[in-house]
Design an enzyme around this catalytic site. Structure first.
Site, PDB file in Angstrom:
ATOM      1  N   LYS A 214     -11.971  12.627  -6.441  1.00 48.69           N
ATOM      2  CA  LYS A 214     -11.288  13.058  -7.658  1.00 48.69           C
ATOM      3  C   LYS A 214     -11.883  14.386  -8.105  1.00 48.69           C
ATOM      4  O   LYS A 214     -13.020  14.717  -7.771  1.00 48.69           O
ATOM      5  CB  LYS A 214     -11.519  12.040  -8.775  1.00 48.69           C
ATOM      6  CG  LYS A 214     -11.130  10.608  -8.412  1.00 48.69           C
ATOM      7  CD  LYS A 214      -9.704  10.316  -8.749  1.00 48.69           C
ATOM      8  CE  LYS A 214      -9.345   8.878  -8.493  1.00 48.69           C
ATOM      9  NZ  LYS A 214      -7.928   8.682  -8.168  1.00 48.69           N
TER      10      LYS A 214
ATOM     11  N   HIS B  80      -5.871   2.854   1.315  1.00 50.82           N
ATOM     12  CA  HIS B  80      -5.020   3.985   1.735  1.00 50.82           C
ATOM     13  C   HIS B  80      -5.560   4.700   2.983  1.00 50.82           C
ATOM     14  O   HIS B  80      -4.840   4.923   3.950  1.00 50.82           O
ATOM     15  CB  HIS B  80      -4.865   5.001   0.603  1.00 50.82           C
ATOM     16  CG  HIS B  80      -4.312   4.432  -0.667  1.00 50.82           C
ATOM     17  ND1 HIS B  80      -3.348   3.454  -0.683  1.00 50.82           N
ATOM     18  CD2 HIS B  80      -4.582   4.698  -1.974  1.00 50.82           C
ATOM     19  CE1 HIS B  80      -3.050   3.148  -1.947  1.00 50.82           C
ATOM     20  NE2 HIS B  80      -3.789   3.886  -2.744  1.00 50.82           N
TER      21      HIS B  80
ATOM     22  N   ASP C 201       0.898  -1.147   0.000  1.00 50.68           N
ATOM     23  CA  ASP C 201       0.000   0.000   0.000  1.00 50.68           C
ATOM     24  C   ASP C 201       0.936   1.195   0.000  1.00 50.68           C
ATOM     25  O   ASP C 201       1.594   1.460   1.004  1.00 50.68           O
ATOM     26  CB  ASP C 201      -0.887   0.023   1.251  1.00 50.68           C
ATOM     27  CG  ASP C 201      -1.882   1.181   1.184  1.00 50.68           C
ATOM     28  OD1 ASP C 201      -1.444   2.320   0.960  1.00 50.68           O
ATOM     29  OD2 ASP C 201      -3.092   0.941   1.336  1.00 50.68           O
ATOM     30  N   HIS C 202       1.042   1.867  -1.127  1.00 48.82           N
ATOM     31  CA  HIS C 202       2.139   2.840  -1.235  1.00 48.82           C
ATOM     32  C   HIS C 202       1.986   4.001  -0.248  1.00 48.82           C
ATOM     33  O   HIS C 202       2.946   4.714   0.008  1.00 48.82           O
ATOM     34  CB  HIS C 202       2.333   3.307  -2.680  1.00 48.82           C
ATOM     35  CG  HIS C 202       1.350   4.337  -3.153  1.00 48.82           C
ATOM     36  ND1 HIS C 202       0.076   4.018  -3.537  1.00 48.82           N
ATOM     37  CD2 HIS C 202       1.460   5.669  -3.306  1.00 48.82           C
ATOM     38  CE1 HIS C 202      -0.545   5.122  -3.920  1.00 48.82           C
ATOM     39  NE2 HIS C 202       0.269   6.151  -3.785  1.00 48.82           N
TER      40      HIS C 202
HETATM   41  C1  BG6 Z   1      -3.916   4.841  -6.207  1.00 52.47           C
HETATM   42  C2  BG6 Z   1      -5.323   4.953  -6.713  1.00 52.47           C
HETATM   43  O1  BG6 Z   1      -3.770   3.700  -5.398  1.00 52.47           O
HETATM   44  O2  BG6 Z   1      -3.581   5.986  -5.455  1.00 52.47           O
HETATM   45  C3  BG6 Z   1      -5.473   6.202  -7.547  1.00 52.47           C
HETATM   46  O3  BG6 Z   1      -5.645   3.822  -7.493  1.00 52.47           O
HETATM   47  C4  BG6 Z   1      -4.999   7.410  -6.783  1.00 52.47           C
HETATM   48  O4  BG6 Z   1      -6.822   6.379  -7.949  1.00 52.47           O
HETATM   49  C5  BG6 Z   1      -3.615   7.194  -6.194  1.00 52.47           C
HETATM   50  O5  BG6 Z   1      -4.976   8.508  -7.674  1.00 52.47           O
HETATM   51  C6  BG6 Z   1      -3.216   8.332  -5.273  1.00 52.47           C
HETATM   52  O6  BG6 Z   1      -1.885   8.194  -4.899  1.00 52.47           O
HETATM   53  P1  BG6 Z   1      -1.003   9.468  -4.520  1.00 52.47           P
HETATM   54  O7  BG6 Z   1       0.301   8.894  -4.070  1.00 52.47           O
HETATM   55  O8  BG6 Z   1      -0.894  10.276  -5.770  1.00 52.47           O
HETATM   56  O9  BG6 Z   1      -1.736  10.191  -3.450  1.00 52.47           O
END
Ligand code: BG6
Length: 481
Positions: free
Chosen positions: A329, A238, A175-176
């Site tokens: 979004k 997230h 989960d980044h």
């Molecule tokens: C991803 C989602 O996991 O995370 C995207 O699938 C989203 O929809 C993105 O835009 C957001 O990541 P960050 O790091 O740009 O906040």
């Protein structure tokens, strides 16, 4: 003196190595770690995909990817040096092509990681073939990405597919958000200071807000997104991870299972969310801008591109203190933050004219990563005892100087953790399942009721109703700016 500690020599195989995520995120991240000296020796990165390429073609493709997606870090000579570590195998996930060749390439006695950057429907087949071809030993690690399932049943099935051949200690579910620097700093601030933890509970905290606002729409990935919506795409993973780190009990040690046990307890303590405590939205421009329905090419879609909700944690620490989550979004600005809003002092000795004040700890994930703590002080000057709120700035760039400027991005950090064998910032299988077990009834409820998301203007802060969600509790959202 560089603080970069090189990792052991490794082989990293990327299934889906020519795909979008590999070119956009994974390989540029590895390139930056290479530039910083973390990837020493003869480590190899092997792209594996369905298309037939030579190693040279793959190297060229990745060099172009770095140029396109990370122009700031691009340096032709460095890139050539980096791509000399790249190799390619044409592999068919569902057939026999390429597996023997791959097994020969990764036969050494070194850390071996397989990154499944492919559709989840292929996870089982890949795990099975790695096993059959003798690549599933104790040196092996598996990296998988979201979406990890679509609901509890599918997440369970994926966990079982992986568990058939790998131990949980070998599986790294990314989960980044957990790799973001400020998210880790949240734990440092909570558990490295005496100041916050005694106040970190329902007695002193009025509520917590988590906002992840994006300006982008879903154009380009409509097909995936329309089947997911904000709940599955952002909240179940997230936002849930952020919530866990904010709300968990102090783990005894900063170790993978100690941390993940505490996160799991939080998810299991979440109350079911009544329909009245959720607002779904879908961006919809009256004018020219494309709206959500155009972006996904389905005029009847009921998928939400925005969600705001009130969440309660039924445990000793948090009973009575709600958390408000919001993500969407095409909003007004790209800003992600967590705000811990403390209660007011029990009695104001300065009288009603001094106004109402409260401390707010703000953790900014992006942009301007950092934290500040709002404190109330006397307004300077002779005007009597007038109070004003000022931020105590804990922005790292200023406090820590140049060291803070070169923070590795989430993927850099997480991929290096895989090589090091550190699972602390990865989701465990039971955590993912628990998060789905919480999300499923909410989503099922919408489907059963035929719930329609509220329209909102692109560039706004979401549907009006999301404001009401807070107002009816006598609270308000922090501004998205
Ligand atoms: C991803 C989602 O996991 O995370 C995207 O699938 C989203 O929809 C993105 O835009 C957001 O990541 P960050 O790091 O740009 O906040």
């Amino acid at each position: 003196v560089s603080r970069v500690i090189p990792v052991d020599t490794f082989d990293l195989v990327i299934f889906g190595g020519t795909g979008d995520l590999a070119r956009r995120k994974i390989l540029p991240a590895l390139y930056r770690r290479f530039c910083s000296g973390q990837m020493e020796g003869d480590s190899r990165i092997i792209g594996a995909a369905r298309s037939d390429h030579t190693a040279e073609e793959f190297q060229q493709l990745i060099a172009e990817g770095i140029k396109e997606f990370d122009p700031k870090a691009y340096d032709a000579e460095k890139v050539a040096e980096f791509t000399s570590h790249l190799d390619y195998v044409h592999v068919d996930a569902l057939g026999e092509t390429g597996w023997k060749a791959l097994a020969e390439k990764v036969s050494g006695d070194r850390v071996r990681a397989f990154y499944f950057s492919v559709a989840p429907s292929l996870f089982g087949a890949l795990a099975e073939r790695l096993h059959t071809h003798g690549m599933a030993d104790s040196n092996t690690r598996i990296v998988v990405e979201k979406p990890f399932g679509h609901d509890l049943a599918s997440a369970r099935a994926l966990n079982q597919d992986l568990a058939a051949h790998f131990d949980e200690s070998q599986v790294y579910r990314i989960d980044h958000y957990l790799g973001k620097e400020t998210v880790q700093n949240l734990m440092a601030v909570r558990f490295g200071n005496m100041l916050f933890e005694p106040l970190w509970n329902a007695q002193y905290v009025d509520h917590i807000q988590i906002t992840v606002a994006e300006t982008v729409g879903v154009g380009g990935r409509g097909e995936y997104y329309d089947k997911s919506g904000a709940m599955r795409d952002m909240v179940q993973n997230h936002l849930m991870q952020l919530l866990c780190l904010i709300a968990m009990e102090p783990p005894a040690r900063f170790e993978p299972d100690a941390v993940r046990d505490e996160k799991l307890k939080v998810i299991r303590a979440l109350e079911a969310v009544p329909a009245d405590d959720i607002v779904r939205g879908q961006y919809s421009a009256a004018g020219k801008q494309p709206n959500y329905l155009d972006d996904v090419g389905d005029p009847t879609s009921r998928t939400e591109s925005f969600i705001a909700m009130k969440v309660k944690i039924s445990n000793w620490r948090w009973a009575g203190t709600p958390l408000y989550l919001r993500t969407g979004k095409k909003l007004k600005a790209r800003t992600s933050e967590i705000a811990v809003v403390f209660k007011q002092t029990p009695h104001s000795i300065f009288g009603p004219e001094s106004g109402s004040h409260r401390n707010i700890l703000t953790i900014r994930l992006q942009p301007n990563e950092g934290m500040d703590l709002g404190v109330t002080i006397k307004e300077p000057g002779p005007g009597g005892m007038r109070l004003v709120d000022v931020p105590l700035d804990m922005t790292f760039a200023e406090a820590l100087g140049p060291d803070a400027e070169d923070v590795p991005d989430a993927y850099e950090r997480l991929i290096m953790d895989v090589i090091r064998g550190n699972q602390t910032l990865f989701m465990r299988g039971d955590e993912v399942e628990a998060a789905w077990a919480w999300a499923d009834p909410i989503i099922d409820g919408w489907e059963q009721r035929g719930d329609r998301p509220m329209p909102y203007d692109p560039g706004s802060t979401g549907p009006e109703e999301s404001m009401m969600l807070m107002h009816k509790d006598g609270r308000r959202w922090r501004e998205i700016k």
